[in-house]
Write a protein that holds these residues in place. Structure first.
Motif, PDB file in Angstrom:
ATOM      1  N   VAL A 171     -45.228 -34.288  91.498  1.00 16.21           N
ATOM      2  CA  VAL A 171     -44.188 -35.009  92.257  1.00 16.21           C
ATOM      3  C   VAL A 171     -43.529 -34.039  93.230  1.00 16.21           C
ATOM      4  CG1 VAL A 171     -42.013 -36.315  92.131  1.00 16.21           C
ATOM      5  CG2 VAL A 171     -43.712 -36.556  90.304  1.00 16.21           C
ATOM      6  N   ILE A 172     -43.387 -34.482  94.482  1.00 17.01           N
ATOM      7  CA  ILE A 172     -42.535 -33.759  95.432  1.00 17.01           C
ATOM      8  C   ILE A 172     -41.358 -34.673  95.726  1.00 17.01           C
ATOM      9  CG2 ILE A 172     -42.273 -32.834  97.767  1.00 17.01           C
ATOM     10  CD1 ILE A 172     -45.254 -32.163  97.773  1.00 17.01           C
ATOM     11  N   CYS A 173     -40.147 -34.192  95.427  1.00 17.87           N
ATOM     12  CA  CYS A 173     -38.962 -34.983  95.774  1.00 17.87           C
ATOM     13  C   CYS A 173     -38.603 -34.647  97.223  1.00 17.87           C
ATOM     14  CB  CYS A 173     -37.812 -34.659  94.831  1.00 17.87           C
ATOM     15  SG  CYS A 173     -36.409 -35.749  95.177  1.00 17.87           S
ATOM     16  N   ASN A 174     -38.852 -35.591  98.126  1.00 22.22           N
ATOM     17  CA  ASN A 174     -38.716 -35.354  99.561  1.00 22.22           C
ATOM     18  C   ASN A 174     -37.363 -35.841 100.083  1.00 22.22           C
ATOM     19  OD1 ASN A 174     -39.373 -34.672 102.203  1.00 22.22           O
ATOM     20  ND2 ASN A 174     -40.394 -36.623 102.587  1.00 22.22           N
ATOM     21  N   ASP A 175     -36.282 -35.298  99.491  1.00 21.72           N
ATOM     22  CA  ASP A 175     -34.953 -35.723  99.945  1.00 21.72           C
ATOM     23  C   ASP A 175     -34.262 -34.617 100.751  1.00 21.72           C
ATOM     24  OD1 ASP A 175     -34.533 -33.966  97.892  1.00 21.72           O
ATOM     25  OD2 ASP A 175     -33.216 -35.292  96.719  1.00 21.72           O
ATOM     26  N   ARG A 176     -35.084 -33.600 101.139  1.00 22.04           N
ATOM     27  CA  ARG A 176     -34.520 -32.517 101.948  1.00 22.04           C
ATOM     28  C   ARG A 176     -35.215 -32.477 103.312  1.00 22.04           C
ATOM     29  NH1 ARG A 176     -34.468 -28.116  97.172  1.00 22.04           N
ATOM     30  NH2 ARG A 176     -34.087 -26.614  98.846  1.00 22.04           N
ATOM     31  N   ASP A 177     -35.306 -31.280 103.931  1.00 23.88           N
ATOM     32  CA  ASP A 177     -35.880 -31.239 105.278  1.00 23.88           C
ATOM     33  C   ASP A 177     -37.393 -31.006 105.250  1.00 23.88           C
ATOM     34  OD1 ASP A 177     -36.083 -28.587 104.563  1.00 23.88           O
ATOM     35  OD2 ASP A 177     -34.560 -27.870 105.979  1.00 23.88           O
ATOM     36  N   LEU A 178     -37.989 -31.005 106.450  1.00 22.48           N
ATOM     37  CA  LEU A 178     -39.440 -30.874 106.576  1.00 22.48           C
ATOM     38  C   LEU A 178     -39.926 -29.513 106.051  1.00 22.48           C
ATOM     39  CD1 LEU A 178     -42.064 -32.194 107.597  1.00 22.48           C
ATOM     40  CD2 LEU A 178     -41.628 -31.146 109.833  1.00 22.48           C
ATOM     41  N   ASP A 179     -39.160 -28.464 106.276  1.00 23.66           N
ATOM     42  CA  ASP A 179     -39.538 -27.138 105.782  1.00 23.66           C
ATOM     43  C   ASP A 179     -39.728 -27.143 104.268  1.00 23.66           C
ATOM     44  OD1 ASP A 179     -39.552 -26.082 108.270  1.00 23.66           O
ATOM     45  OD2 ASP A 179     -37.659 -24.982 108.099  1.00 23.66           O
ATOM     46  N   PHE A 180     -38.813 -27.819 103.584  1.00 24.69           N
ATOM     47  CA  PHE A 180     -38.897 -27.900 102.122  1.00 24.69           C
ATOM     48  C   PHE A 180     -40.179 -28.639 101.711  1.00 24.69           C
ATOM     49  CE2 PHE A 180     -38.242 -30.284  98.177  1.00 24.69           C
ATOM     50  CZ  PHE A 180     -37.998 -29.236  97.302  1.00 24.69           C
ATOM     51  N   LEU A 181     -40.427 -29.784 102.355  1.00 26.96           N
ATOM     52  CA  LEU A 181     -41.620 -30.587 102.047  1.00 26.96           C
ATOM     53  C   LEU A 181     -42.888 -29.751 102.263  1.00 26.96           C
ATOM     54  CD1 LEU A 181     -43.038 -33.348 101.440  1.00 26.96           C
ATOM     55  CD2 LEU A 181     -42.969 -33.774 103.890  1.00 26.96           C
ATOM     56  N   GLU A 182     -42.951 -29.059 103.384  1.00 23.68           N
ATOM     57  CA  GLU A 182     -44.152 -28.278 103.690  1.00 23.68           C
ATOM     58  C   GLU A 182     -44.338 -27.124 102.703  1.00 23.68           C
ATOM     59  OE1 GLU A 182     -43.925 -27.384 107.903  1.00 23.68           O
ATOM     60  OE2 GLU A 182     -44.776 -29.359 108.395  1.00 23.68           O
ATOM     61  N   GLY A 183     -43.237 -26.521 102.275  1.00 20.29           N
ATOM     62  CA  GLY A 183     -43.310 -25.454 101.268  1.00 20.29           C
ATOM     63  C   GLY A 183     -43.877 -25.966  99.952  1.00 20.29           C
ATOM     64  N   GLU A 184     -43.456 -27.172  99.565  1.00 16.62           N
ATOM     65  CA  GLU A 184     -43.966 -27.783  98.331  1.00 16.62           C
ATOM     66  C   GLU A 184     -45.462 -28.108  98.450  1.00 16.62           C
ATOM     67  OE1 GLU A 184     -41.916 -28.807  95.184  1.00 16.62           O
ATOM     68  OE2 GLU A 184     -41.505 -26.888  96.156  1.00 16.62           O
ATOM     69  N   VAL A 185     -45.861 -28.598  99.621  1.00 19.56           N
ATOM     70  CA  VAL A 185     -47.289 -28.881  99.858  1.00 19.56           C
ATOM     71  C   VAL A 185     -48.096 -27.587  99.773  1.00 19.56           C
ATOM     72  CG1 VAL A 185     -48.993 -29.612 101.590  1.00 19.56           C
ATOM     73  CG2 VAL A 185     -46.954 -31.000 101.197  1.00 19.56           C
ATOM     74  N   ASP A 186     -47.584 -26.520 100.389  1.00 21.98           N
ATOM     75  CA  ASP A 186     -48.296 -25.231 100.366  1.00 21.98           C
ATOM     76  C   ASP A 186     -48.517 -24.762  98.926  1.00 21.98           C
ATOM     77  OD1 ASP A 186     -48.054 -25.421 103.089  1.00 21.98           O
ATOM     78  OD2 ASP A 186     -46.604 -23.790 103.316  1.00 21.98           O
ATOM     79  N   ARG A 187     -47.488 -24.915  98.110  1.00 23.24           N
ATOM     80  CA  ARG A 187     -47.564 -24.501  96.703  1.00 23.24           C
ATOM     81  C   ARG A 187     -48.644 -25.306  95.959  1.00 23.24           C
ATOM     82  NH1 ARG A 187     -45.471 -26.637  92.296  1.00 23.24           N
ATOM     83  NH2 ARG A 187     -44.166 -28.149  93.377  1.00 23.24           N
ATOM     84  N   LEU A 188     -48.633 -26.622  96.167  1.00 22.73           N
ATOM     85  CA  LEU A 188     -49.618 -27.472  95.485  1.00 22.73           C
ATOM     86  C   LEU A 188     -51.026 -27.233  96.011  1.00 22.73           C
ATOM     87  CD1 LEU A 188     -47.631 -30.808  95.128  1.00 22.73           C
ATOM     88  CD2 LEU A 188     -48.461 -29.370  93.271  1.00 22.73           C
ATOM     89  N   HIS A 189     -51.147 -26.946  97.303  1.00 27.56           N
ATOM     90  CA  HIS A 189     -52.465 -26.678  97.894  1.00 27.56           C
ATOM     91  C   HIS A 189     -53.143 -25.514  97.152  1.00 27.56           C
ATOM     92  CE1 HIS A 189     -55.671 -25.928 100.719  1.00 27.56           C
ATOM     93  NE2 HIS A 189     -55.200 -24.723 100.993  1.00 27.56           N
ATOM     94  N   THR A 190     -52.391 -24.464  96.889  1.00 28.21           N
ATOM     95  CA  THR A 190     -52.932 -23.307  96.163  1.00 28.21           C
ATOM     96  C   THR A 190     -53.417 -23.734  94.776  1.00 28.21           C
ATOM     97  OG1 THR A 190     -51.355 -21.928  97.332  1.00 28.21           O
ATOM     98  CG2 THR A 190     -52.372 -20.952  95.411  1.00 28.21           C
ATOM     99  N   GLU A 191     -52.605 -24.559  94.129  1.00 24.28           N
ATOM    100  CA  GLU A 191     -52.935 -25.083  92.789  1.00 24.28           C
ATOM    101  C   GLU A 191     -54.206 -25.942  92.841  1.00 24.28           C
ATOM    102  OE1 GLU A 191     -52.290 -25.534  88.815  1.00 24.28           O
ATOM    103  OE2 GLU A 191     -51.180 -24.210  90.163  1.00 24.28           O
ATOM    104  N   TYR A 192     -54.283 -26.823  93.857  1.00 23.42           N
ATOM    105  CA  TYR A 192     -55.426 -27.737  93.966  1.00 23.42           C
ATOM    106  C   TYR A 192     -56.729 -26.996  94.273  1.00 23.42           C
ATOM    107  CZ  TYR A 192     -51.959 -31.545  94.052  1.00 23.42           C
ATOM    108  OH  TYR A 192     -50.954 -32.405  93.749  1.00 23.42           O
ATOM    109  N   LEU A 193     -56.629 -25.904  95.034  1.00 23.68           N
ATOM    110  CA  LEU A 193     -57.838 -25.115  95.292  1.00 23.68           C
ATOM    111  C   LEU A 193     -58.414 -24.584  93.981  1.00 23.68           C
ATOM    112  CD1 LEU A 193     -56.855 -23.059  98.499  1.00 23.68           C
ATOM    113  CD2 LEU A 193     -58.555 -24.899  98.343  1.00 23.68           C
ATOM    114  N   LYS A 194     -57.512 -24.119  93.095  1.00 19.91           N
ATOM    115  CA  LYS A 194     -57.960 -23.623  91.785  1.00 19.91           C
ATOM    116  C   LYS A 194     -58.602 -24.734  90.971  1.00 19.91           C
ATOM    117  CE  LYS A 194     -54.218 -20.289  91.250  1.00 19.91           C
ATOM    118  NZ  LYS A 194     -52.863 -20.366  90.747  1.00 19.91           N
ATOM    119  N   LEU A 195     -57.914 -25.881  90.918  1.00 22.22           N
ATOM    120  CA  LEU A 195     -58.435 -27.020  90.133  1.00 22.22           C
ATOM    121  C   LEU A 195     -59.773 -27.490  90.669  1.00 22.22           C
ATOM    122  CD1 LEU A 195     -55.105 -29.012  89.664  1.00 22.22           C
ATOM    123  CD2 LEU A 195     -56.365 -27.823  87.872  1.00 22.22           C
ATOM    124  N   ALA A 196     -59.892 -27.536  92.010  1.00 17.63           N
ATOM    125  CA  ALA A 196     -61.144 -28.003  92.633  1.00 17.63           C
ATOM    126  C   ALA A 196     -62.285 -27.035  92.292  1.00 17.63           C
ATOM    127  CB  ALA A 196     -60.966 -28.121  94.136  1.00 17.63           C
TER     128      ALA A 196
END
Length: 200
Positions: A171-196
């Motif tokens: 879950v990404i709680c997107n109640d802040r600014d775009l920078d926050f959202l993109e930071g959360e995506v970056d974090r999950l992207h690293t995780e998803y690369l490992k899972l993939a």
């Protein structure tokens, strides 16, 4: 192919999250984009919709007037059922084709209706972009210039916030600014690369 489902209610920020994944080179298969592709001018689906609703359903360039169609189906359950019966099989076929053709380390399947439509079965993991409903309303009214009652009807036709969160893996709680959202995506992207990589 390792598939990450990306969903959230209208106005939650799915598109912004999806764009950030794409900046990392991830292929995004978007159900909304596909739903527009299957009704492009000249398509069998658009011909059928025009035959049922007349020329008032078309824009001056021959494309589908989605706002006019939305008004017709939101006020009539049977028109909504007819349209879904026409479009869902076409959308499903094209979705599978695009998922299978993706060549990135994992693929993103973006759909507002992942939870309620059963499309979740196509995904190995589900990411929900979550926002408070008041913010959903505010953002959607501002973005689409839609009246409040229409936005509320669209929200009511989608899975509830609770239903989405109950089946989410991430879950990404997107109640802040775009920078926050993109930071959360970056974090999950690293995780998803490992899972993939593990999945492969």
């Amino acid at each position: 192919m390792f598939v990450i489902g990306l969903t959230g209610g209208i106005g939650s920020g799915k598109s912004a999250a999806s764009r950030r994944f794409e900046q990392h080179g991830i292929v995004a298969v978007d159900a909304d984009v596909i739903s527009r592709q299957v009704v492009e001018p000249g398509s069998e689906a658009l011909t059928a919709i025009q035959a049922r609703h007349g020329d008032s359903i078309l824009l001056s360039d021959g494309g589908l007037d989605r706002a006019a169609l939305r008004q017709k189906i939101f006020s009539s359950p049977e028109e909504k059922a007819w349209l879904e019966g026409l479009l869902h099989p076409l959308i499903a076929d094209e979705t599978l084709r695009q998922l299978e053709a993706a060549t990135s380390p994992y693929v993103l399947f973006v759909s507002p209706l992942l939870v309620e439509s059963g499309q979740k079965v196509l995904c190995h993991r589900l990411l929900v972009i979550d926002v408070p409903e008041s913010l959903q309303l505010e953002r959607t009214m501002a973005r689409d210039n839609n009246p409040r009652d229409q936005v509320e009807r669209i929200m009511a036709s989608q899975a509830s916030r609770e239903q989405r969160l109950a089946v989410a893996d991430d879950v990404i709680c997107n109640d802040r600014d775009l920078d926050f959202l993109e930071g959360e995506v970056d974090r999950l992207h690293t995780e998803y690369l490992k899972l993939a990589a593990e999945h492969a």
